[in-house]
Design a protein around this motif. Structure first.
Motif, PDB file in Angstrom:
ATOM      1  N   GLN A  55       0.825  -1.208   0.000  1.00  0.00           N
ATOM      2  CA  GLN A  55       0.000   0.000   0.000  1.00  0.00           C
ATOM      3  C   GLN A  55       0.855   1.252   0.000  1.00  0.00           C
ATOM      4  O   GLN A  55       1.799   1.383   0.775  1.00  0.00           O
ATOM      5  CB  GLN A  55      -0.908   0.047   1.249  1.00  0.00           C
ATOM      6  CG  GLN A  55      -2.099  -0.868   1.186  1.00  0.00           C
ATOM      7  CD  GLN A  55      -3.038  -0.615   2.356  1.00  0.00           C
ATOM      8  OE1 GLN A  55      -3.065  -1.407   3.284  1.00  0.00           O
ATOM      9  NE2 GLN A  55      -3.802   0.469   2.305  1.00  0.00           N
ATOM     10  N   ARG A  56       0.513   2.187  -0.873  1.00  0.00           N
ATOM     11  CA  ARG A  56       1.060   3.534  -0.828  1.00  0.00           C
ATOM     12  C   ARG A  56      -0.022   4.555  -0.476  1.00  0.00           C
ATOM     13  O   ARG A  56       0.275   5.726  -0.307  1.00  0.00           O
ATOM     14  CB  ARG A  56       1.661   3.912  -2.188  1.00  0.00           C
ATOM     15  CG  ARG A  56       2.932   3.173  -2.545  1.00  0.00           C
ATOM     16  CD  ARG A  56       3.416   3.627  -3.896  1.00  0.00           C
ATOM     17  NE  ARG A  56       4.662   2.978  -4.269  1.00  0.00           N
ATOM     18  CZ  ARG A  56       5.209   3.088  -5.475  1.00  0.00           C
ATOM     19  NH1 ARG A  56       4.616   3.833  -6.396  1.00  0.00           N
ATOM     20  NH2 ARG A  56       6.339   2.474  -5.747  1.00  0.00           N
ATOM     21  N   GLN A  57      -1.229   4.097  -0.368  1.00  0.00           N
ATOM     22  CA  GLN A  57      -2.369   4.979  -0.132  1.00  0.00           C
ATOM     23  C   GLN A  57      -3.351   4.274   0.785  1.00  0.00           C
ATOM     24  O   GLN A  57      -3.516   3.052   0.708  1.00  0.00           O
ATOM     25  CB  GLN A  57      -3.032   5.344  -1.470  1.00  0.00           C
ATOM     26  CG  GLN A  57      -4.130   6.370  -1.378  1.00  0.00           C
ATOM     27  CD  GLN A  57      -4.739   6.640  -2.743  1.00  0.00           C
ATOM     28  OE1 GLN A  57      -5.094   5.724  -3.479  1.00  0.00           O
ATOM     29  NE2 GLN A  57      -4.834   7.908  -3.104  1.00  0.00           N
ATOM     30  N   TYR A 117      -8.006  -0.188 -10.228  1.00  0.00           N
ATOM     31  CA  TYR A 117      -6.908  -1.008 -10.725  1.00  0.00           C
ATOM     32  C   TYR A 117      -7.401  -2.361 -11.238  1.00  0.00           C
ATOM     33  O   TYR A 117      -6.644  -3.336 -11.245  1.00  0.00           O
ATOM     34  CB  TYR A 117      -5.871  -1.226  -9.622  1.00  0.00           C
ATOM     35  CG  TYR A 117      -5.224   0.059  -9.141  1.00  0.00           C
ATOM     36  CD1 TYR A 117      -4.653   0.948 -10.042  1.00  0.00           C
ATOM     37  CD2 TYR A 117      -5.209   0.387  -7.788  1.00  0.00           C
ATOM     38  CE1 TYR A 117      -4.070   2.131  -9.620  1.00  0.00           C
ATOM     39  CE2 TYR A 117      -4.622   1.566  -7.351  1.00  0.00           C
ATOM     40  CZ  TYR A 117      -4.062   2.433  -8.269  1.00  0.00           C
ATOM     41  OH  TYR A 117      -3.483   3.604  -7.841  1.00  0.00           O
ATOM     42  N   LYS A 128       3.906   2.092 -10.409  1.00  0.00           N
ATOM     43  CA  LYS A 128       3.261   3.392 -10.226  1.00  0.00           C
ATOM     44  C   LYS A 128       1.916   3.272  -9.523  1.00  0.00           C
ATOM     45  O   LYS A 128       1.343   4.276  -9.109  1.00  0.00           O
ATOM     46  CB  LYS A 128       3.080   4.087 -11.578  1.00  0.00           C
ATOM     47  CG  LYS A 128       4.383   4.434 -12.282  1.00  0.00           C
ATOM     48  CD  LYS A 128       4.126   5.080 -13.633  1.00  0.00           C
ATOM     49  CE  LYS A 128       5.433   5.413 -14.349  1.00  0.00           C
ATOM     50  NZ  LYS A 128       5.190   6.014 -15.687  1.00  0.00           N
ATOM     51  N   ARG A 129       1.413   2.075  -9.404  1.00  0.00           N
ATOM     52  CA  ARG A 129       0.139   1.878  -8.721  1.00  0.00           C
ATOM     53  C   ARG A 129       0.291   2.108  -7.212  1.00  0.00           C
ATOM     54  O   ARG A 129       1.302   1.733  -6.620  1.00  0.00           O
ATOM     55  CB  ARG A 129      -0.394   0.459  -8.952  1.00  0.00           C
ATOM     56  CG  ARG A 129      -0.848   0.178 -10.367  1.00  0.00           C
ATOM     57  CD  ARG A 129      -1.458  -1.211 -10.447  1.00  0.00           C
ATOM     58  NE  ARG A 129      -2.161  -1.425 -11.702  1.00  0.00           N
ATOM     59  CZ  ARG A 129      -2.968  -2.457 -11.944  1.00  0.00           C
ATOM     60  NH1 ARG A 129      -3.148  -3.381 -11.000  1.00  0.00           N
ATOM     61  NH2 ARG A 129      -3.586  -2.581 -13.092  1.00  0.00           N
ATOM     62  N   ASN A 130      -0.732   2.709  -6.621  1.00  0.00           N
ATOM     63  CA  ASN A 130      -0.730   2.890  -5.168  1.00  0.00           C
ATOM     64  C   ASN A 130      -1.058   1.604  -4.423  1.00  0.00           C
ATOM     65  O   ASN A 130      -0.787   1.504  -3.224  1.00  0.00           O
ATOM     66  CB  ASN A 130      -1.731   3.985  -4.776  1.00  0.00           C
ATOM     67  CG  ASN A 130      -1.282   5.356  -5.227  1.00  0.00           C
ATOM     68  OD1 ASN A 130      -0.094   5.666  -5.212  1.00  0.00           O
ATOM     69  ND2 ASN A 130      -2.225   6.193  -5.654  1.00  0.00           N
TER      70      ASN A 130
END
Length: 309
Positions: free
Chosen positions: A187-189, A200, A224-226
């Motif tokens: 997870q980035r978000q 996604y 680049k996906r969160n």
């Protein structure tokens, strides 16, 4: 022999006019009881809950869509993809169709898969030796405890057996690569606490491109996906079994995930109230003692009303 069955405290009331020293003292002491705890709780960090976590068993299903590149000792490669668009005219001579078997297992019988076993058996010629493997596997990934989240996740695995161009590698076909790992969420978000998120859901693998497959470009776009998938606790074993082909064996487990999400309004209020109440209790006790001392000793003149007859 006697014992106490009930206790009632005697009530004493202190009254005064609206504009008096006692009234001003009461207002100021009340404000000092309520406001400083709020400032202390807010300034000491952790007053508002900005991030929360929960545990959930994700619903992961292998989509039976994958791309595999086998690199040989002579710097050439073999390729196979379940998407025909990835097999261009340039790769026609390098295409090898594997015998594919896979199964997902539900160990605790809760209706959610817990592991995947995948076997890919590629035919090889006698003069071919596989030295490294790159595989891209696609999974359908779902979370639904709070907000509903669904995506098509990409899992990348690779492995190398020996250096390219080694002369004594000729004629040693028949390697087997075993990979064991856990599929984890990266997870980035933060996830929202409610709603539906399927941004996604499209496949990370390119479709209808017509160009040769570029693994680096695929991984760069996927990074680049969160929200993405990663392999953890990974172990890779190469084995020489003397067979006439190359076998890629993959065992992946789907462990319970710790998911980070953004708390809702009422959860934030409940958490903030607990932080405020913890400090407020101390100030209430202190200023209650101060008021009792001031009024009981008539430091500020007031009219006393006693309920005793």
């Amino acid at each position: 022999m006697r014992f106490t069955v009930w206790t009632k405290q005697k009530e004493i009331q202190y009254s005064t006019t609206l504009l008096s020293k006692a009234s001003v003292f009461y207002v100021i002491s009340t404000l000092l009881t309520v406001i400083p705890p709020l400032l202390i709780a807010y300034r000491s960090q952790g007053f508002w809950m900005k991030v929360s976590t929960y545990r959930e068993q994700p619903k992961i299903h292998f989509t039976n869509n994958f791309l595999v590149i086998l690199e040989k000792w002579d710097n050439d490669y073999l390729i196979w993809s379940t998407n025909d668009e990835h097999l261009t005219s340039e790769t026609e001579s390098r295409v090898r169709i594997p015998a594919t078997t896979w199964r997902e297992q539900d160990w605790n019988r809760d209706g959610i898969p817990d592991s995947l076993h995948l076997d890919l058996n590629f035919p090889l010629r006698q003069d071919e030796t596989v030295t490294s493997v790159q595989a891209l596997l696609l999974f359908n990934y779902q979370l639904n405890s709070f907000s509903y989240f669904e995506m098509t996740g990409l899992v990348y695995l690779d492995g190398a057996h020996c250096a390219r161009g080694v002369a004594n590698s000729i004629g040693q076909a028949g390697h087997t690569m075993h990979t064991l790992a856990d599929v984890r969420l990266h997870q980035r978000q933060l996830l929202p606490n409610k709603g539906r998120d399927n941004r996604y859901l499209p496949s990370p693998l390119p479709e209808n491109s017509g160009d040769p497959v570029d693994v680096i470009t695929i991984l760069r776009e996927n990074s680049k996906r969160n929200m993405s998938l990663r392999l953890e606790n990974r172990q890779t074993i190469w084995k020489q079994d003397g067979s006439a082909g190359f076998r890629l064996s993959v065992d992946l487990t789907y462990p319970e995930e710790t998911v980070e999400y953004k708390p809702g309004f009422w959860q934030m209020i409940k958490w903030g109230w607990l932080q405020y109440l913890a400090v407020l209790v101390i100030f209430v006790y202190i200023f209650h003692s101060v008021k009792t001392f001031v009024f009981s000793n008539q430091i500020l003149p007031t009219l006393i009303h006693n309920d005793s007859k």
